[in-house]
Design a protein around this motif. Sequence first.
Motif, PDB file in Angstrom:
ATOM      1  N   ALA A  47      24.724 -55.822 -22.387  1.00 14.47           N
ATOM      2  CA  ALA A  47      24.212 -54.453 -22.265  1.00 14.47           C
ATOM      3  C   ALA A  47      23.234 -54.112 -23.384  1.00 14.47           C
ATOM      4  O   ALA A  47      23.155 -52.954 -23.805  1.00 14.47           O
ATOM      5  CB  ALA A  47      25.378 -53.471 -22.245  1.00 14.47           C
ATOM      6  N   ALA A  48      22.489 -55.095 -23.855  1.00 13.80           N
ATOM      7  CA  ALA A  48      21.548 -54.848 -24.962  1.00 13.80           C
ATOM      8  C   ALA A  48      20.539 -53.757 -24.613  1.00 13.80           C
ATOM      9  O   ALA A  48      20.281 -52.861 -25.428  1.00 13.80           O
ATOM     10  CB  ALA A  48      20.837 -56.139 -25.350  1.00 13.80           C
ATOM     11  N   GLU A  49      19.967 -53.807 -23.433  1.00 10.54           N
ATOM     12  CA  GLU A  49      18.953 -52.818 -23.046  1.00 10.54           C
ATOM     13  C   GLU A  49      19.508 -51.398 -22.967  1.00 10.54           C
ATOM     14  O   GLU A  49      18.941 -50.485 -23.562  1.00 10.54           O
ATOM     15  CB  GLU A  49      18.283 -53.212 -21.718  1.00 10.54           C
ATOM     16  CG  GLU A  49      17.217 -54.267 -21.854  1.00 10.54           C
ATOM     17  CD  GLU A  49      15.996 -53.820 -22.667  1.00 10.54           C
ATOM     18  OE1 GLU A  49      15.654 -52.607 -22.668  1.00 10.54           O
ATOM     19  OE2 GLU A  49      15.386 -54.678 -23.307  1.00 10.54           O
ATOM     20  N   PRO A  50      20.596 -51.172 -22.234  1.00 12.95           N
ATOM     21  CA  PRO A  50      21.128 -49.803 -22.184  1.00 12.95           C
ATOM     22  C   PRO A  50      21.563 -49.285 -23.569  1.00 12.95           C
ATOM     23  O   PRO A  50      21.356 -48.115 -23.884  1.00 12.95           O
ATOM     24  CB  PRO A  50      22.332 -49.894 -21.243  1.00 12.95           C
ATOM     25  CG  PRO A  50      22.151 -51.143 -20.478  1.00 12.95           C
ATOM     26  CD  PRO A  50      21.313 -52.055 -21.315  1.00 12.95           C
ATOM     27  N   ILE A  51      22.163 -50.155 -24.369  1.00 13.68           N
ATOM     28  CA  ILE A  51      22.565 -49.734 -25.718  1.00 13.68           C
ATOM     29  C   ILE A  51      21.330 -49.411 -26.553  1.00 13.68           C
ATOM     30  O   ILE A  51      21.317 -48.430 -27.298  1.00 13.68           O
ATOM     31  CB  ILE A  51      23.428 -50.818 -26.401  1.00 13.68           C
ATOM     32  CG1 ILE A  51      24.757 -50.980 -25.662  1.00 13.68           C
ATOM     33  CG2 ILE A  51      23.670 -50.473 -27.871  1.00 13.68           C
ATOM     34  CD1 ILE A  51      25.564 -52.180 -26.116  1.00 13.68           C
ATOM     35  N   ALA A  52      20.280 -50.210 -26.407  1.00 10.28           N
ATOM     36  CA  ALA A  52      19.039 -49.963 -27.139  1.00 10.28           C
ATOM     37  C   ALA A  52      18.443 -48.614 -26.762  1.00 10.28           C
ATOM     38  O   ALA A  52      17.982 -47.860 -27.633  1.00 10.28           O
ATOM     39  CB  ALA A  52      18.037 -51.087 -26.869  1.00 10.28           C
ATOM     40  N   GLN A  53      18.462 -48.296 -25.487  1.00 10.98           N
ATOM     41  CA  GLN A  53      17.920 -47.006 -25.041  1.00 10.98           C
ATOM     42  C   GLN A  53      18.746 -45.847 -25.593  1.00 10.98           C
ATOM     43  O   GLN A  53      18.198 -44.817 -25.979  1.00 10.98           O
ATOM     44  CB  GLN A  53      17.873 -46.956 -23.517  1.00 10.98           C
ATOM     45  CG  GLN A  53      16.833 -47.876 -22.927  1.00 10.98           C
ATOM     46  CD  GLN A  53      16.903 -47.934 -21.413  1.00 10.98           C
ATOM     47  OE1 GLN A  53      17.677 -47.239 -20.782  1.00 10.98           O
ATOM     48  NE2 GLN A  53      16.084 -48.795 -20.823  1.00 10.98           N
ATOM     49  N   LEU A  54      20.046 -46.043 -25.662  1.00 17.20           N
ATOM     50  CA  LEU A  54      20.951 -44.998 -26.142  1.00 17.20           C
ATOM     51  C   LEU A  54      20.873 -44.813 -27.658  1.00 17.20           C
ATOM     52  O   LEU A  54      20.983 -43.689 -28.154  1.00 17.20           O
ATOM     53  CB  LEU A  54      22.382 -45.354 -25.727  1.00 17.20           C
ATOM     54  CG  LEU A  54      23.474 -44.349 -26.023  1.00 17.20           C
ATOM     55  CD1 LEU A  54      23.260 -43.064 -25.222  1.00 17.20           C
ATOM     56  CD2 LEU A  54      24.828 -44.957 -25.679  1.00 17.20           C
ATOM     57  N   THR A  55      20.660 -45.903 -28.384  1.00 19.81           N
ATOM     58  CA  THR A  55      20.753 -45.876 -29.853  1.00 19.81           C
ATOM     59  C   THR A  55      19.415 -45.959 -30.583  1.00 19.81           C
ATOM     60  O   THR A  55      19.376 -45.750 -31.789  1.00 19.81           O
ATOM     61  CB  THR A  55      21.613 -47.053 -30.332  1.00 19.81           C
ATOM     62  OG1 THR A  55      20.970 -48.280 -29.949  1.00 19.81           O
ATOM     63  CG2 THR A  55      23.026 -46.991 -29.781  1.00 19.81           C
ATOM     64  N   GLN A  56      18.377 -46.343 -29.867  1.00 21.38           N
ATOM     65  CA  GLN A  56      17.058 -46.621 -30.467  1.00 21.38           C
ATOM     66  C   GLN A  56      17.101 -47.813 -31.422  1.00 21.38           C
ATOM     67  O   GLN A  56      16.289 -47.916 -32.339  1.00 21.38           O
ATOM     68  CB  GLN A  56      16.497 -45.383 -31.179  1.00 21.38           C
ATOM     69  CG  GLN A  56      16.149 -44.246 -30.242  1.00 21.38           C
ATOM     70  CD  GLN A  56      15.118 -44.662 -29.197  1.00 21.38           C
ATOM     71  OE1 GLN A  56      14.017 -45.040 -29.535  1.00 21.38           O
ATOM     72  NE2 GLN A  56      15.504 -44.606 -27.935  1.00 21.38           N
ATOM     73  N   LEU A  57      18.042 -48.708 -31.203  1.00 21.62           N
ATOM     74  CA  LEU A  57      18.084 -49.982 -31.935  1.00 21.62           C
ATOM     75  C   LEU A  57      17.338 -51.013 -31.097  1.00 21.62           C
ATOM     76  O   LEU A  57      17.380 -50.961 -29.865  1.00 21.62           O
ATOM     77  CB  LEU A  57      19.532 -50.424 -32.170  1.00 21.62           C
ATOM     78  CG  LEU A  57      20.329 -49.558 -33.148  1.00 21.62           C
ATOM     79  CD1 LEU A  57      21.813 -49.860 -33.043  1.00 21.62           C
ATOM     80  CD2 LEU A  57      19.826 -49.770 -34.569  1.00 21.62           C
ATOM     81  N   PRO A  58      16.659 -51.966 -31.726  1.00 19.95           N
ATOM     82  CA  PRO A  58      15.894 -52.957 -30.962  1.00 19.95           C
ATOM     83  C   PRO A  58      16.800 -53.814 -30.069  1.00 19.95           C
ATOM     84  O   PRO A  58      17.808 -54.348 -30.541  1.00 19.95           O
ATOM     85  CB  PRO A  58      15.235 -53.815 -32.047  1.00 19.95           C
ATOM     86  CG  PRO A  58      15.307 -53.015 -33.298  1.00 19.95           C
ATOM     87  CD  PRO A  58      16.493 -52.131 -33.171  1.00 19.95           C
ATOM     88  N   PRO A  59      16.449 -53.952 -28.793  1.00 20.40           N
ATOM     89  CA  PRO A  59      17.297 -54.736 -27.885  1.00 20.40           C
ATOM     90  C   PRO A  59      17.429 -56.194 -28.309  1.00 20.40           C
ATOM     91  O   PRO A  59      18.497 -56.785 -28.165  1.00 20.40           O
ATOM     92  CB  PRO A  59      16.620 -54.595 -26.525  1.00 20.40           C
ATOM     93  CG  PRO A  59      15.243 -54.111 -26.800  1.00 20.40           C
ATOM     94  CD  PRO A  59      15.280 -53.400 -28.110  1.00 20.40           C
ATOM     95  N   HIS A  60      16.356 -56.786 -28.853  1.00 12.83           N
ATOM     96  CA  HIS A  60      16.454 -58.187 -29.277  1.00 12.83           C
ATOM     97  C   HIS A  60      17.411 -58.344 -30.459  1.00 12.83           C
ATOM     98  O   HIS A  60      18.085 -59.357 -30.579  1.00 12.83           O
ATOM     99  CB  HIS A  60      15.063 -58.742 -29.611  1.00 12.83           C
ATOM    100  CG  HIS A  60      14.409 -58.063 -30.770  1.00 12.83           C
ATOM    101  ND1 HIS A  60      13.728 -56.869 -30.626  1.00 12.83           N
ATOM    102  CD2 HIS A  60      14.341 -58.399 -32.076  1.00 12.83           C
ATOM    103  CE1 HIS A  60      13.266 -56.499 -31.821  1.00 12.83           C
ATOM    104  NE2 HIS A  60      13.631 -57.403 -32.714  1.00 12.83           N
ATOM    105  N   LEU A  61      17.509 -57.339 -31.312  1.00 14.61           N
ATOM    106  CA  LEU A  61      18.456 -57.366 -32.428  1.00 14.61           C
ATOM    107  C   LEU A  61      19.889 -57.294 -31.902  1.00 14.61           C
ATOM    108  O   LEU A  61      20.763 -58.053 -32.339  1.00 14.61           O
ATOM    109  CB  LEU A  61      18.189 -56.211 -33.392  1.00 14.61           C
ATOM    110  CG  LEU A  61      19.166 -56.076 -34.548  1.00 14.61           C
ATOM    111  CD1 LEU A  61      19.000 -57.228 -35.521  1.00 14.61           C
ATOM    112  CD2 LEU A  61      18.984 -54.745 -35.247  1.00 14.61           C
ATOM    113  N   LEU A  62      20.128 -56.404 -30.963  1.00 12.75           N
ATOM    114  CA  LEU A  62      21.458 -56.264 -30.369  1.00 12.75           C
ATOM    115  C   LEU A  62      21.868 -57.548 -29.649  1.00 12.75           C
ATOM    116  O   LEU A  62      22.990 -58.044 -29.840  1.00 12.75           O
ATOM    117  CB  LEU A  62      21.479 -55.087 -29.395  1.00 12.75           C
ATOM    118  CG  LEU A  62      21.227 -53.714 -30.020  1.00 12.75           C
ATOM    119  CD1 LEU A  62      21.011 -52.670 -28.931  1.00 12.75           C
ATOM    120  CD2 LEU A  62      22.361 -53.321 -30.940  1.00 12.75           C
TER     121      LEU A  62
END
Length: 140
Positions: A30-45
Motif C-alpha cells: 500500500a505504498a501509493e495510498p499511504i504516500a497520498q495520505l502522508t505525503q511521504l515518498p512512495p518509493h521510500l515507503l
Amino acid sequence: MRPTPSLSLQTLLALDAATCTAMAGLLTLAAEPIAQLTQLPPHLLFGAGLALLPVAGFMALQARRTCVPRWAARVVIWGNGLWVAISLLLPLTRLVTPNATGWAFLVLQALAVAGLALAEARALHRNDGIIRSGRNGETA
C-alpha cells in the motif's frame, strides 16, 4: 502491588518479527495510498517495506532459539534504535516533508519500535534465554 510479568526475549523477538512483517506488508502493498495520505515518498515507503522483510526473518529465527545469542539480541535492539532515529531524522532534516498525518504515522510507529527495543533491552539485561559470548565462541 504485584510486579508485572515480563515477557521473555524470545516472545519479544517473535512479536517484533510479527509487527515487522505486518509493516513490511503494509508498506510494500500500500505504498501509493499511504504516500497520498502522508505525503511521504512512495518509493521510500516501498523500499522501507522491502528492507523489513529480511529483518523480520532474522528476528523470527532468533525467536525460535532456546537461547538467543547476546550479539543477535543486540543487533535487533540497535537496529530498532536505528529505525527510530531514521524515522524521526528524515522529516527533521527535511529530507522528507510529511503532512500532519505523515508526522503522526512516523512518530507513532517510531514509538512502537522504541517500546519493543526497550523491552528487548530489559529482557537482555535479565539474561533470560541468552547465550553469553566468550573468547572461544558461545557458551550457555
